[in-house]
Design a protein around this motif. Structure first.
Motif, PDB file in Angstrom:
ATOM      1  N   ILE A  95      -5.763  -1.025  51.377  1.00  0.00           N
ATOM      2  CA  ILE A  95      -7.114  -0.530  51.127  1.00  0.00           C
ATOM      3  C   ILE A  95      -7.125   0.991  51.078  1.00  0.00           C
ATOM      4  O   ILE A  95      -7.744   1.599  50.191  1.00  0.00           O
ATOM      5  N   LEU A  96      -6.447   1.635  52.013  1.00  0.00           N
ATOM      6  CA  LEU A  96      -6.414   3.095  52.041  1.00  0.00           C
ATOM      7  C   LEU A  96      -5.718   3.668  50.812  1.00  0.00           C
ATOM      8  O   LEU A  96      -6.027   4.780  50.379  1.00  0.00           O
ATOM      9  N   SER A  97      -4.797   2.897  50.246  1.00  0.00           N
ATOM     10  CA  SER A  97      -4.074   3.357  49.058  1.00  0.00           C
ATOM     11  C   SER A  97      -4.880   3.155  47.780  1.00  0.00           C
ATOM     12  O   SER A  97      -4.526   3.706  46.734  1.00  0.00           O
ATOM     13  N   SER A  98      -5.936   2.365  47.862  1.00  0.00           N
ATOM     14  CA  SER A  98      -6.784   2.123  46.695  1.00  0.00           C
ATOM     15  C   SER A  98      -7.842   3.229  46.604  1.00  0.00           C
ATOM     16  O   SER A  98      -8.560   3.461  47.582  1.00  0.00           O
ATOM     17  N   PRO A  99      -7.956   3.916  45.475  1.00  0.00           N
ATOM     18  CA  PRO A  99      -8.947   4.990  45.353  1.00  0.00           C
ATOM     19  C   PRO A  99     -10.366   4.540  45.683  1.00  0.00           C
ATOM     20  O   PRO A  99     -11.170   5.318  46.206  1.00  0.00           O
ATOM     21  N   SER A 100     -10.682   3.277  45.394  1.00  0.00           N
ATOM     22  CA  SER A 100     -12.028   2.763  45.653  1.00  0.00           C
ATOM     23  C   SER A 100     -12.092   1.870  46.889  1.00  0.00           C
ATOM     24  O   SER A 100     -13.134   1.284  47.162  1.00  0.00           O
ATOM     25  N   HIS A 101     -10.979   1.746  47.613  1.00  0.00           N
ATOM     26  CA  HIS A 101     -10.913   0.902  48.818  1.00  0.00           C
ATOM     27  C   HIS A 101     -11.341  -0.537  48.514  1.00  0.00           C
ATOM     28  O   HIS A 101     -12.056  -1.166  49.278  1.00  0.00           O
ATOM     29  N   PHE A 102     -10.870  -1.055  47.375  1.00  0.00           N
ATOM     30  CA  PHE A 102     -11.237  -2.399  46.948  1.00  0.00           C
ATOM     31  C   PHE A 102     -10.568  -3.471  47.796  1.00  0.00           C
ATOM     32  O   PHE A 102      -9.455  -3.317  48.291  1.00  0.00           O
ATOM     33  N   ALA A 103     -11.287  -4.596  47.937  1.00  0.00           N
ATOM     34  CA  ALA A 103     -10.751  -5.784  48.600  1.00  0.00           C
ATOM     35  C   ALA A 103     -11.621  -6.963  48.207  1.00  0.00           C
ATOM     36  O   ALA A 103     -12.710  -6.792  47.631  1.00  0.00           O
ATOM     37  N   SER A 104     -11.166  -8.162  48.504  1.00  0.00           N
ATOM     38  CA  SER A 104     -12.007  -9.345  48.349  1.00  0.00           C
ATOM     39  C   SER A 104     -11.857 -10.200  49.599  1.00  0.00           C
ATOM     40  O   SER A 104     -10.827 -10.164  50.271  1.00  0.00           O
ATOM     41  N   ILE A 105     -12.918 -10.929  49.914  1.00  0.00           N
ATOM     42  CA  ILE A 105     -12.899 -11.845  51.048  1.00  0.00           C
ATOM     43  C   ILE A 105     -13.441 -13.186  50.571  1.00  0.00           C
ATOM     44  O   ILE A 105     -14.534 -13.253  50.008  1.00  0.00           O
ATOM     45  N   SER A 106     -12.672 -14.244  50.790  1.00  0.00           N
ATOM     46  CA  SER A 106     -13.081 -15.588  50.396  1.00  0.00           C
ATOM     47  C   SER A 106     -13.315 -16.442  51.642  1.00  0.00           C
ATOM     48  O   SER A 106     -12.558 -16.354  52.611  1.00  0.00           O
ATOM     49  N   VAL A 107     -14.380 -17.235  51.591  1.00  0.00           N
ATOM     50  CA  VAL A 107     -14.741 -18.102  52.707  1.00  0.00           C
ATOM     51  C   VAL A 107     -14.965 -19.506  52.162  1.00  0.00           C
ATOM     52  O   VAL A 107     -15.613 -19.681  51.125  1.00  0.00           O
TER      53      VAL A 107
END
Length: 217
Positions: A95-107
């Motif tokens: 996340i820190l390496s992503s310029p936009s701090h992108f992530a996804s969370i699936s439930v």
């Protein structure tokens, strides 16, 4: 005779499927938004599958996806999620390496299956390196610990904690919902305003730990 028997059985099965498909209601996108929020907000475990991407300068896996389960807590009125951000974790580094701090969370539903609902939230992560900048930090801490009592060993600002950690907030900007089998349930994107605006069910109504606490614009 055996072939005829199989044909009869299959006709009966297809007939039952046809009857089922005519009486099973389709969710509207608004209903799907409510179901998606319930799935995330009132998960019995508040554990989702987070996905991030290795940075392009990673020595062995540049640009590769990485996915593993992570704790979260639904502590915001608009559907944003509270995280504990551990710099030691692979997700945090990605996340820190992503310029936009992108992530996804699936439930997914408590018992994952093709017929059961699941939702994927795609968004970005805001990391609060200074807890004094966290809105309503005391309420956030209480909300998170109610969902994850074991997290008391790695809370932010604990000099005796097992790891360095920070509070973080995951803000979804795209929602993809699978209600179950196609044709019977809603499958597709849910407009963010519908997801964010879905009315939360209070703890007193369902006895759910970690009720919605924080107003977040």
């Amino acid at each position: 005779m055996l072939v005829l028997t199989k044909a009869v059985v299959w006709r009966a099965i297809l007939g039952l499927m046809l009857i089922h498909s005519t009486v099973k209601a389709h969710e509207t996108v608004k209903e799907a938004a409510i179901l998606a929020r319930k799935l995330v907000d009132h998960s019995s475990t508040s554990i989702g599958t987070m996905a991030t991407v290795y940075p392009v300068d990673h020595p062995t896996l540049p640009g590769h996806p990485f996915s593993i389960q992570e704790y979260y807590a639904s502590c915001h009125n608009n559907g944003s999620l509270t995280l504990i951000f551990l710099p030691i974790s692979r997700h945090s580094q990605n996340i820190l390496s992503s310029p936009s701090h992108f992530a996804s969370i699936s439930v997914s539903a408590e018992h994952p299956a093709a017929k059961n609902a699941r939702v994927s939230l795609m968004g970005d992560v805001t990391v609060f390196r200074d807890s004094r900048l966290v809105p309503d930090v005391d309420a956030i801490r209480a909300c998170y610990l109610k969902k994850h009592p074991d997290a008391r060993w790695w809370l932010p600002d604990d000099d005796k904690g097992a790891h360095i950690s920070y509070w973080a907030r995951f803000d979804p900007h795209d929602v993809y919902f699978v209600g179950g089998f196609g044709g019977e349930h809603y499958i597709g994107q849910i407009p963010l305003h519908l997801y964010q605006g879905s009315p939360p069910i209070l703890e007193s109504e369902h006895g759910v730990a970690g009720r919605i606490l924080i107003e977040q614009l």
